[in-house]
Design an enzyme around this catalytic site. Structure first.
Site, PDB file in Angstrom:
ATOM      1  N   GLU A 236       0.874  -1.177   0.000  1.00 19.43           N
ATOM      2  CA  GLU A 236       0.000   0.000   0.000  1.00 19.43           C
ATOM      3  C   GLU A 236       0.911   1.226   0.000  1.00 19.43           C
ATOM      4  OE1 GLU A 236      -2.714   2.492   3.138  1.00 19.43           O
ATOM      5  OE2 GLU A 236      -2.858   0.290   3.236  1.00 19.43           O
TER       6      GLU A 236
ATOM      7  N   LYS B  96     -11.301  -0.471   6.451  1.00 20.67           N
ATOM      8  CA  LYS B  96     -10.081  -0.317   7.239  1.00 20.67           C
ATOM      9  C   LYS B  96     -10.474   0.113   8.651  1.00 20.67           C
ATOM     10  CE  LYS B  96      -5.836   2.516   7.035  1.00 20.67           C
ATOM     11  NZ  LYS B  96      -5.076   3.449   6.188  1.00 20.67           N
TER      12      LYS B  96
ATOM     13  N   ARG C  74       1.132  10.227   0.608  1.00 17.51           N
ATOM     14  CA  ARG C  74       1.616  11.286   1.486  1.00 17.51           C
ATOM     15  C   ARG C  74       2.807  12.015   0.884  1.00 17.51           C
ATOM     16  NH1 ARG C  74       1.798   7.918   7.235  1.00 17.51           N
ATOM     17  NH2 ARG C  74      -0.394   7.295   7.263  1.00 17.51           N
TER      18      ARG C  74
END
Length: 319
Positions: A41, A129, A45
């Protein structure tokens, strides 16, 4: 579950990575695959995220690469166009979720409370999640939320490590865990991809928890099996337990009353998660005899490898 999420469930651990330089994408992906975790993943960012996903997807098509920290529909489009196979967000933004679902993108949005889960259900999702996992209440919080929402499954991320991984994965409503302990930023910056590969392999081994359960020895008769069990009892005080087809000596030896699988016998290897173990072992090039599968209450309990190893058949058994 979506097919991509089903594969992540078999893998068990999703490395969560943030890359500051796209040049690290290829060696990092290679290290993860060789270490036994063919997934990643890549968080949005950093400015290098999109190009990193593109490199990983092009160089390693077998890698299940996704985009994390996706906050807008535009980021989701960029990620999928770069080759991402799934989208993950830290929170549940209905606008982003609807956009992804409308375009057929697999998405796992973040939740941390019952209201988030109800919103996810309303949007048609069955996997979310749970973030930040440890800070938001950890496994106890997930269990509490799973009780009323019986069809929802969770992918916890945040504070997961080698020490608490098994406690999370043992809960049936958890499909996989996200973690970054095997892809530490300082190791990436230092170019220590061999170290990352080793940590990745350790993470997989910790998850699967292989250990020898017992050794089966082929003997010619029940009398011979019982005699050997009596000898082991006299020698080591191993308790003798007579069964229909074998005699157990303690828990470490199964003495067969006649020729069983394997030239010499068989070896039973216990694992924490037998279906995940099959997935990972097949990735390592081993094959299984599907006809040997033992299923009880719709759960796989044991299965033999194809072939012999040193004259022994080997089978996995669920702990």
């Amino acid at each position: 579950m979506n097919k991509v999420v089903e594969e992540l469930s078999k893998i068990g651990i999703v490395p969560v990575i943030a890359l500051d330089d796209a040049k690290d994408a290829e060696p990092l992906a290679k290290a993860l695959i060789e270490g036994g975790l063919p997934c990643a993943e890549v968080t949005f960012r950093t400015a290098a995220a999109e190009e990193s996903i593109r490199i990983m997807a092009e160089k390693f098509p077998e890698l299940v690469v996704g985009a994390g920290t996706v906050l807008t529909p535009e980021q989701a489009d960029r990620a999928m166009n770069a080759g991402a196979k799934f989208i993950v967000s830290p929170g549940l933004n209905p606008k982003v979720v609807k956009h992804c679902l409308d375009k057929g993108y697999p998405i796992v949005p973040g939740t941390s409370n019952p209201s988030d889960v109800e919103t996810a259900i309303e949007l048609g999702l069955d996997v979310v999640k749970f973030f930040p996992a440890e800070a938001a209440g950890g496994l106890n919080m997930i269990k509490s939320m799973a009780a009323p929402y019986t069809n929802m499954k969770f992918m916890p991320t945040g504070g997961i490590n080698a020490g608490n991984l098994k406690s999370y994965l043992d809960f049936g409503k958890i499909v996989c865990c996200g973690g970054s302990w095997m892809v530490k930023k300082d190791m990436v910056a230092a170019g220590d991809f061999e170290g990352i590969k080793n940590l990745t392999r350790e993470a997989v081994d910790t998850m699967l928890g292989f250990e020898v359960r017992h050794v089966g020895v082929n003997l010619q008769s029940g009398e011979e099996a019982e005699d050997l069990a009596d000898t082991f009892n006299k020698m080591f005080s191993f308790e003798k337990k007579v069964g229909n087809s074998s005699v157990f000596s303690g828990t470490g030896f199964e003495l067969m009353k006649k020729q069983g699988r394997g030239t010499h016998g068989h070896i039973a290897i216990a694992t924490n998660y037998i279906e995940r173990a099959i997935y990972h072992l097949e990735k390592r090039g081993f094959e299984f005899d599907k006809d040997s599968a033992v299923i009880k209450n719709d759960r796989l309990k044991a299965i033999y490898f194809k072939g012999e190893f040193g004259g022994f058949a080997i089978h996995l058994v669920q702990k």
